[in-house]
Scaffold this motif. Structure first.
Motif, mmCIF file in Angstrom:
data_model
loop_
_atom_site.group_PDB
_atom_site.id
_atom_site.type_symbol
_atom_site.label_atom_id
_atom_site.label_comp_id
_atom_site.label_asym_id
_atom_site.label_seq_id
_atom_site.Cartn_x
_atom_site.Cartn_y
_atom_site.Cartn_z
ATOM 1 N N PHE A 159 4.907 -8.775 3.489
ATOM 2 C CA PHE A 159 3.596 -8.928 2.868
ATOM 3 C C PHE A 159 2.477 -8.440 3.785
ATOM 4 O O PHE A 159 2.504 -8.666 4.992
ATOM 5 C CB PHE A 159 3.361 -10.392 2.484
ATOM 6 N N ILE A 160 1.464 -7.794 3.177
ATOM 7 C CA ILE A 160 0.314 -7.293 3.936
ATOM 8 C C ILE A 160 -0.918 -8.157 3.748
ATOM 9 O O ILE A 160 -1.950 -7.918 4.382
ATOM 10 C CB ILE A 160 -0.008 -5.832 3.574
ATOM 11 N N ALA A 161 -0.805 -9.157 2.895
ATOM 12 C CA ALA A 161 -1.886 -10.132 2.673
ATOM 13 C C ALA A 161 -1.259 -11.359 2.033
ATOM 14 O O ALA A 161 -0.229 -11.266 1.367
ATOM 15 C CB ALA A 161 -2.972 -9.568 1.762
ATOM 16 N N GLY A 181 -3.601 0.606 2.838
ATOM 17 C CA GLY A 181 -3.463 0.098 1.479
ATOM 18 C C GLY A 181 -2.100 0.329 0.855
ATOM 19 O O GLY A 181 -1.504 1.395 0.999
ATOM 20 N N ALA A 182 -1.623 -0.692 0.158
ATOM 21 C CA ALA A 182 -0.308 -0.639 -0.470
ATOM 22 C C ALA A 182 -0.255 0.363 -1.619
ATOM 23 O O ALA A 182 0.685 1.144 -1.727
ATOM 24 C CB ALA A 182 0.088 -2.034 -0.963
ATOM 25 N N ASP A 183 -1.249 0.354 -2.488
ATOM 26 C CA ASP A 183 -1.227 1.259 -3.629
ATOM 27 C C ASP A 183 -1.312 2.715 -3.178
ATOM 28 O O ASP A 183 -0.590 3.575 -3.694
ATOM 29 C CB ASP A 183 -2.373 0.930 -4.598
ATOM 30 N N PRO A 235 2.846 -7.547 -1.514
ATOM 31 C CA PRO A 235 3.874 -6.758 -0.828
ATOM 32 C C PRO A 235 3.365 -5.357 -0.508
ATOM 33 O O PRO A 235 2.503 -4.820 -1.210
ATOM 34 C CB PRO A 235 5.018 -6.704 -1.842
ATOM 35 N N LEU A 236 3.910 -4.766 0.544
ATOM 36 C CA LEU A 236 3.514 -3.411 0.914
ATOM 37 C C LEU A 236 4.263 -2.372 0.098
ATOM 38 O O LEU A 236 3.686 -1.425 -0.400
ATOM 39 C CB LEU A 236 3.750 -3.173 2.412
#
Length: 182
Positions: free
Chosen positions: A15-17, A123-125, A153-154
């Motif tokens: 996870f990134i956040a 950023g994940a997206d 999630p990344l």
């Protein structure tokens, strides 16, 4: 020419956040822990690479969450992929370009702005878009010794082969740099 390098802190469980990341809590519940490596002297080499990048590429959600980095993302140009530019851009040493015609155009503009240096990607997206388009060269993960259990999630589920380029192990984090195989 520089590379496009995803530069992200991540929990051991991916996870990134934390949950409910928004402008009032950009890293979500517990997510601030993901950036504790940044203040560590042991991670200075990795942070120096971050500071040496020539431009930043991010998505509009990231830009909004961090309020445009207050106008300064380590003094370099910032390219934001978006459907619409914001009405107001913060003043500061970083210039901002808002790209509405796709990820390939955004990468081209970011590489041009970076003048031969690496383009730092957040950023994940945006990471997923770059991977799908074959435009992400490297991934620099700052793997934190924490399990968030849930959050943003990344990565998605599409398989991507990576080659480890370097591992820097510090008491605060393990920094792993990968090349994206094509």
């Amino acid at each position: 020419m520089g590379h496009t390098v995803l530069f992200m802190s991540m929990s051991l469980d991916g996870f990134i956040a934390g949950l409910d990341d928004d402008r009032s809590q950009p890293f979500g519940a517990g997510g601030e822990r993901l950036f504790a490596w940044d203040a560590s002297d042991d991670s200075a080499r990795v942070h120096a690479e971050y500071d040496a990048t020539g431009a930043v590429l991010a998505g509009r959600r990231t830009y909004d969450l961090v309020d445009g980095w207050g106008g300064d993302h380590h003094g370099v140009p910032v390219v934001i992929v978006t459907h619409a530019a914001p009405a107001k851009v913060p003043d500061g040493p970083s210039s901002f370009t808002f790209v509405t015609d796709g990820i390939a155009r955004a990468v081209a503009l970011a590489k041009e702005a970076a003048v031969g240096k690496d383009v730092l990607v957040h950023g994940a997206d945006i990471a997923q878009q770059l991977l799908r388009a074959g435009l992400l060269d490297e991934i620099q993960l700052h793997l934190m010794p924490v399990l968030l259990g849930q959050g943003r999630p990344l990565f998605g589920t599409t398989p991507v082969e990576l080659t480890i380029l370097r591992v820097v192990d510090t008491p605060a984090a393990t920094h792993i740099r990968y090349r994206v195989s094509r």
